[in-house]
Design a protein around this motif. Structure first.
Motif, PDB file in Angstrom:
ATOM      1  N   ARG A   1       4.068   3.905   4.802  1.00  0.00           N
ATOM      2  CA  ARG A   1       5.306   4.478   4.247  1.00  0.00           C
ATOM      3  C   ARG A   1       5.825   3.636   3.090  1.00  0.00           C
ATOM      4  NH1 ARG A   1       8.332   6.039   9.945  1.00  0.00           N
ATOM      5  NH2 ARG A   1       7.437   8.114  10.169  1.00  0.00           N
ATOM      6  N   MET A   2       5.763   2.333   3.267  1.00  0.00           N
ATOM      7  CA  MET A   2       6.230   1.447   2.209  1.00  0.00           C
ATOM      8  C   MET A   2       5.451   1.692   0.914  1.00  0.00           C
ATOM      9  SD  MET A   2       7.995  -1.098   1.139  1.00  0.00           S
ATOM     10  CE  MET A   2       8.639  -1.720   2.673  1.00  0.00           C
ATOM     11  N   HIS A   3       4.153   1.768   1.060  1.00  0.00           N
ATOM     12  CA  HIS A   3       3.300   1.933  -0.112  1.00  0.00           C
ATOM     13  C   HIS A   3       3.578   3.283  -0.788  1.00  0.00           C
ATOM     14  CE1 HIS A   3       0.030   0.268  -2.411  1.00  0.00           C
ATOM     15  NE2 HIS A   3      -0.519   1.480  -2.465  1.00  0.00           N
ATOM     16  N   HIS A   4       3.684   4.308   0.031  1.00  0.00           N
ATOM     17  CA  HIS A   4       3.946   5.643  -0.513  1.00  0.00           C
ATOM     18  C   HIS A   4       5.284   5.657  -1.243  1.00  0.00           C
ATOM     19  CE1 HIS A   4       4.363  10.041  -0.660  1.00  0.00           C
ATOM     20  NE2 HIS A   4       5.612   9.816  -0.315  1.00  0.00           N
ATOM     21  N   ALA A   5       6.291   5.067  -0.618  1.00  0.00           N
ATOM     22  CA  ALA A   5       7.622   5.093  -1.207  1.00  0.00           C
ATOM     23  C   ALA A   5       7.656   4.328  -2.523  1.00  0.00           C
ATOM     24  CB  ALA A   5       8.629   4.489  -0.222  1.00  0.00           C
ATOM     25  N   LEU A   6       7.013   3.175  -2.552  1.00  0.00           N
ATOM     26  CA  LEU A   6       7.016   2.389  -3.792  1.00  0.00           C
ATOM     27  C   LEU A   6       6.246   3.097  -4.900  1.00  0.00           C
ATOM     28  CD1 LEU A   6       6.627  -1.279  -2.472  1.00  0.00           C
ATOM     29  CD2 LEU A   6       8.611  -0.258  -3.610  1.00  0.00           C
ATOM     30  N   ARG A   7       5.166   3.745  -4.503  1.00  0.00           N
ATOM     31  CA  ARG A   7       4.429   4.498  -5.535  1.00  0.00           C
ATOM     32  C   ARG A   7       5.304   5.601  -6.113  1.00  0.00           C
ATOM     33  NH1 ARG A   7      -1.060   6.912  -4.325  1.00  0.00           N
ATOM     34  NH2 ARG A   7      -0.145   7.361  -2.306  1.00  0.00           N
ATOM     35  N   ALA A   8       6.043   6.270  -5.235  1.00  0.00           N
ATOM     36  CA  ALA A   8       6.920   7.343  -5.710  1.00  0.00           C
ATOM     37  C   ALA A   8       8.005   6.799  -6.627  1.00  0.00           C
ATOM     38  CB  ALA A   8       7.547   8.065  -4.513  1.00  0.00           C
ATOM     39  N   LEU A   9       8.546   5.639  -6.270  1.00  0.00           N
ATOM     40  CA  LEU A   9       9.589   5.051  -7.114  1.00  0.00           C
ATOM     41  C   LEU A   9       9.015   4.556  -8.432  1.00  0.00           C
ATOM     42  CD1 LEU A   9      11.654   3.162  -4.371  1.00  0.00           C
ATOM     43  CD2 LEU A   9      12.255   5.260  -5.589  1.00  0.00           C
ATOM     44  N   ARG A  10       7.813   4.043  -8.386  1.00  0.00           N
ATOM     45  CA  ARG A  10       7.178   3.632  -9.643  1.00  0.00           C
ATOM     46  C   ARG A  10       6.991   4.841 -10.550  1.00  0.00           C
ATOM     47  NH1 ARG A  10       1.284   1.233  -9.270  1.00  0.00           N
ATOM     48  NH2 ARG A  10       0.925   3.377  -8.636  1.00  0.00           N
ATOM     49  N   ALA A  11       6.555   5.947  -9.943  1.00  0.00           N
ATOM     50  CA  ALA A  11       6.376   7.171 -10.736  1.00  0.00           C
ATOM     51  C   ALA A  11       7.709   7.626 -11.327  1.00  0.00           C
ATOM     52  CB  ALA A  11       5.786   8.272  -9.850  1.00  0.00           C
TER      53      ALA A  11
ATOM     54  N   GLU B   1      12.828   8.506   6.407  1.00  0.00           N
ATOM     55  CA  GLU B   1      12.003   7.446   6.999  1.00  0.00           C
ATOM     56  C   GLU B   1      11.472   6.513   5.910  1.00  0.00           C
ATOM     57  OE1 GLU B   1      11.624  10.656   7.740  1.00  0.00           O
ATOM     58  OE2 GLU B   1      12.243  10.752   9.850  1.00  0.00           O
ATOM     59  N   HIS B   2      11.024   7.105   4.806  1.00  0.00           N
ATOM     60  CA  HIS B   2      10.526   6.271   3.714  1.00  0.00           C
ATOM     61  C   HIS B   2      11.648   5.419   3.121  1.00  0.00           C
ATOM     62  CE1 HIS B   2       7.141   9.141   3.944  1.00  0.00           C
ATOM     63  NE2 HIS B   2       6.427   8.151   3.449  1.00  0.00           N
ATOM     64  N   ARG B   3      12.818   6.038   2.979  1.00  0.00           N
ATOM     65  CA  ARG B   3      13.948   5.268   2.440  1.00  0.00           C
ATOM     66  C   ARG B   3      14.296   4.098   3.367  1.00  0.00           C
ATOM     67  NH1 ARG B   3      18.567   9.694   1.362  1.00  0.00           N
ATOM     68  NH2 ARG B   3      17.218  11.468   0.983  1.00  0.00           N
ATOM     69  N   THR B   4      14.213   4.371   4.654  1.00  0.00           N
ATOM     70  CA  THR B   4      14.585   3.333   5.618  1.00  0.00           C
ATOM     71  C   THR B   4      13.663   2.124   5.492  1.00  0.00           C
ATOM     72  OG1 THR B   4      15.352   5.060   7.111  1.00  0.00           O
ATOM     73  CG2 THR B   4      15.004   2.889   8.059  1.00  0.00           C
ATOM     74  N   VAL B   5      12.384   2.387   5.368  1.00  0.00           N
ATOM     75  CA  VAL B   5      11.434   1.283   5.230  1.00  0.00           C
ATOM     76  C   VAL B   5      11.777   0.453   3.998  1.00  0.00           C
ATOM     77  CG1 VAL B   5       9.025   0.704   4.814  1.00  0.00           C
ATOM     78  CG2 VAL B   5       9.599   2.510   6.430  1.00  0.00           C
ATOM     79  N   ILE B   6      12.045   1.134   2.905  1.00  0.00           N
ATOM     80  CA  ILE B   6      12.372   0.421   1.663  1.00  0.00           C
ATOM     81  C   ILE B   6      13.622  -0.446   1.846  1.00  0.00           C
ATOM     82  CG2 ILE B   6      13.270   0.779  -0.678  1.00  0.00           C
ATOM     83  CD1 ILE B   6      10.394   1.253  -0.726  1.00  0.00           C
TER      84      ILE B   6
ATOM     85  N   HIS C   1      13.190  -4.282   1.561  1.00  0.00           N
ATOM     86  CA  HIS C   1      13.534  -4.804   0.239  1.00  0.00           C
ATOM     87  C   HIS C   1      15.015  -5.086   0.054  1.00  0.00           C
ATOM     88  CE1 HIS C   1       9.594  -4.808  -1.473  1.00  0.00           C
ATOM     89  NE2 HIS C   1       9.378  -3.554  -1.103  1.00  0.00           N
ATOM     90  N   PHE C   2      15.851  -4.621   0.955  1.00  0.00           N
ATOM     91  CA  PHE C   2      17.276  -4.980   0.878  1.00  0.00           C
ATOM     92  C   PHE C   2      17.626  -6.004   1.954  1.00  0.00           C
ATOM     93  CE2 PHE C   2      21.739  -4.023   2.186  1.00  0.00           C
ATOM     94  CZ  PHE C   2      22.353  -4.565   1.069  1.00  0.00           C
ATOM     95  N   LEU C   3      17.147  -5.733   3.176  1.00  0.00           N
ATOM     96  CA  LEU C   3      17.445  -6.670   4.262  1.00  0.00           C
ATOM     97  C   LEU C   3      16.455  -7.816   4.344  1.00  0.00           C
ATOM     98  CD1 LEU C   3      18.513  -4.712   7.468  1.00  0.00           C
ATOM     99  CD2 LEU C   3      19.855  -6.242   6.058  1.00  0.00           C
ATOM    100  N   ASP C   4      15.330  -7.664   3.653  1.00  0.00           N
ATOM    101  CA  ASP C   4      14.281  -8.686   3.683  1.00  0.00           C
ATOM    102  C   ASP C   4      13.666  -8.862   5.066  1.00  0.00           C
ATOM    103  OD1 ASP C   4      14.155  -9.373   1.002  1.00  0.00           O
ATOM    104  OD2 ASP C   4      15.852 -10.736   1.173  1.00  0.00           O
ATOM    105  N   LEU C   5      13.653  -7.811   5.852  1.00  0.00           N
ATOM    106  CA  LEU C   5      12.968  -7.896   7.137  1.00  0.00           C
ATOM    107  C   LEU C   5      11.463  -7.845   6.901  1.00  0.00           C
ATOM    108  CD1 LEU C   5      14.900  -5.500   9.578  1.00  0.00           C
ATOM    109  CD2 LEU C   5      15.155  -7.963   9.270  1.00  0.00           C
ATOM    110  N   PRO C   6      10.692  -8.675   7.591  1.00  0.00           N
ATOM    111  CA  PRO C   6       9.229  -8.557   7.493  1.00  0.00           C
ATOM    112  C   PRO C   6       8.798  -7.168   7.986  1.00  0.00           C
ATOM    113  CG  PRO C   6       9.890 -10.563   8.655  1.00  0.00           C
ATOM    114  CD  PRO C   6      11.116  -9.751   8.478  1.00  0.00           C
ATOM    115  N   LEU C   7       7.667  -6.699   7.491  1.00  0.00           N
ATOM    116  CA  LEU C   7       7.245  -5.340   7.843  1.00  0.00           C
ATOM    117  C   LEU C   7       7.043  -5.170   9.341  1.00  0.00           C
ATOM    118  CD1 LEU C   7       4.830  -4.298   4.942  1.00  0.00           C
ATOM    119  CD2 LEU C   7       7.059  -3.319   5.541  1.00  0.00           C
ATOM    120  N   VAL C   8       6.627  -6.242  10.002  1.00  0.00           N
ATOM    121  CA  VAL C   8       6.456  -6.134  11.455  1.00  0.00           C
ATOM    122  C   VAL C   8       7.803  -5.846  12.121  1.00  0.00           C
ATOM    123  CG1 VAL C   8       5.804  -7.399  13.527  1.00  0.00           C
ATOM    124  CG2 VAL C   8       4.444  -7.629  11.466  1.00  0.00           C
TER     125      VAL C   8
END
Lengths: 321, 189
Positions: free
Chosen positions: B159-169, B127-132, B136-143
């Motif tokens: 989910r977006m925030h969590h996923a990006l934090r994990a990738l930053r880490a 689910e987190h990967r899907t949001v990313i 960030h690949f399809l450029d769909l707005p979060l809504v």
């Protein structure tokens, strides 16, 4: 509550570029598109199928249609023409060998191959092809390379696979122990010896080598070969005992690996010598795999035949549009 | 994706040639999205096939052909999640085509970063990967991402925030294990 800590824009840029780059590196795959076109039925399922689904708001219609369907099925079963008709709503059984589709398969004969194999009967451009008869309910997975029913996992799954083995790991639990390479054209007896003497090399470790039955040599489709069965040792906890938490048996020349999906998985292996190449067939099962599915696997193994590949029509002859 | 609406309409009415056209027009695009989510080519191929079967079956119920792209993304995401559930442990290294080569020279993202991102991304839930990928690949707005996934915008943002934090880490991790997949000692065939 959300953690509102802003994400470093550089992270976002790196993620976006990485996604784009890895997507760009994925080559177009016309074979996939052709396979999808083949797998989609020419006609949609009847709208009545939707009405009959649970949750429909038209139960009376559904009931009437159900009764009608029962009558029609009854008529079909008593009709002298029934043997000439396909099953209502099901895929047409295949009579002449077809290329493997992806996903759900109709029962019938299929040509099995492995697209990147350079030589031997599994190579798509070899002058011989391998045909297997597939029963009801099997599904082509892993890009049309492994068949499974209903899935290749414990507790009751089953697989039918074909491999071009390039490397056999000495100890499937410890890949770093090394491997034995199998160059193209390896003799049948060499592979039988390698498989039947599969074993760990480190005496200080608990036994992790697979249990392998003695090879039974015989003739399959008129060609020499052997069969044996491989299972992990009793009591082995793959997830905690093995390197990388996997029990990896072998690897093919294009980096596909086969690892055991559960400690109770048994791999029935049949190797057939085809000219100077070895055809490696595997039927995987678990302790709860139903007996009838095991029987189907055996029937699939026994149905395998190697035939001259029909000449392919030239592109100019096949492109009618 | 910019799918030709007239083709969608014809396929919706049951014209098989138009549907084949849709497969040709959208297949590779959907495959790249599926690969982005699943990080496994075989699983992605199976998800795309599953998606087209669903599209063919459900297309008559699509009231607004103009919404075809978002609708097909929804079906694709469902198929990806189904494949991820079906195949959590199944031979992820198996490949039938040439492996994507890291863009060592031409790539914008450094090879080390690519490795870190790949590993970090694989550790995320599907689910987190899907949001990313959708954002960030399809450029769909979060809504729209929320609409495709059938979740609330709040959940999507979280989910977006969590996923990006994990990738930053993952990107900030200094020490990389030497042999992640047990293949460090392999020799060329």
């Amino acid at each position: 509550m959300h953690d509102e800590t802003p994400i470093d824009p550089r992270t976002i840029r790196a993620v976006r570029r990485w996604l784009q780059e890895t997507a760009d590196e994925l080559p177009d795959d016309p074979i996939l598109l052709a396979s999808i076109r083949r797998s989609v039925p020419d006609r949609r399922p009847s709208p009545w199928t939707r009405i009959l689904q649970p949750g429909s708001r038209r139960p009376l219609i559904a009931g009437a249609i159900g009764a009608l369907a029962i009558i029609l099925v009854g008529l079909a079963l008593t009709s002298p023409l029934r043997d000439q008709r396909s099953v209502v709503g099901g895929p047409e059984p295949t009579t002449t060998p077809l290329p493997l589709p992806r996903g759900t398969m109709a029962p019938g004969a299929y040509v099995i191959d492995t697209p990147l194999v350079a030589r031997g009967p599994l190579a798509p451009d070899d002058d011989q092809e391998v045909i297997v008869d597939v029963g009801e309910g099997w599904r082509s997975q892993q890009g049309g390379w492994i068949l499974e029913k209903p899935a290749g996992y414990p507790p009751d799954g089953a697989t039918f696979e074909w491999w071009d083995i390039g490397r056999v790991y000495v100890d499937p639990c410890h890949m770093s122990d090394g491997w034995v390479d199998l160059p193209s054209g390896s003799p049948l007896e060499s592979l039988a010896t390698i498989l039947s003497t599969w074993g760990a090399t480190d005496a200080d470790r608990p036994a992790t080598a697979p249990v392998v039955t003695d090879p039974e040599f015989g003739t399959f489709d008129g060609r020499p070969g052997f069969e044996l069965t491989v299972t992990p040792p009793d009591g082995l906890t793959i997830g905690s005992s093995c390197e990388t938490n996997r029990y990896v048996l072998w690897r093919d020349p294009v980096d596909g690996e086969r690892w055991i999906q559960g400690a109770d998985q048994a791999m029935r292996i049949r190797v057939i010598e085809v000219d100077t190449d070895l055809l490696f067939l595997v039927a995987g099962s678990f302790t709860e795999t139903p007996a009838e599915v095991r029987a189907e696997q055996q029937a699939m193994l026994d149905s395998v035949r190697i035939r001259p590949r029909p000449a392919t029509p030239s592109p100019s002859a096949s492109s009618g549009s | 994706m910019g799918t030709d609406i007239s083709v969608v309409r014809r396929a919706r009415s049951g014209e098989r040639e138009a549907f084949d056209q849709l497969i040709d027009d959208c297949g590779m695009h959907l495959r790249r999205i599926a690969y982005g989510i699943l990080r496994d080519r075989s699983l992605a191929d199976d998800a795309v096939q599953r998606t087209f079967l669903a599209i063919w079956q459900d297309l008559p119920g699509l009231r607004e052909p103009e919404r075809f792209d978002a609708w097909s993304y929804r079906l694709l995401v469902r198929a990806c999640h189904a494949e991820a559930r079906r195949s959590p442990r199944w031979m992820p290294s198996l490949s039938l085509g040439p492996q994507p080569e890291p863009a060592v020279d031409a790539g914008i993202v450094a090879v080390a970063d690519r490795d870190q991102l790949e590993r970090g991304f694989r550790r995320l839930s599907v689910e987190h990967r899907t949001v990313i990928v959708l954002h960030h690949f399809l450029d769909l707005p979060l809504v729209e991402v929320a609409a495709v996934m059938g979740t609330s915008p709040g959940t999507t943002y979280s989910r977006m925030h969590h996923a990006l934090r994990a990738l930053r880490a993952a990107l900030e991790a200094d020490d990389r294990p030497a042999a992640q997949n047990g293949m460090a000692q392999e020799a060329p065939h």
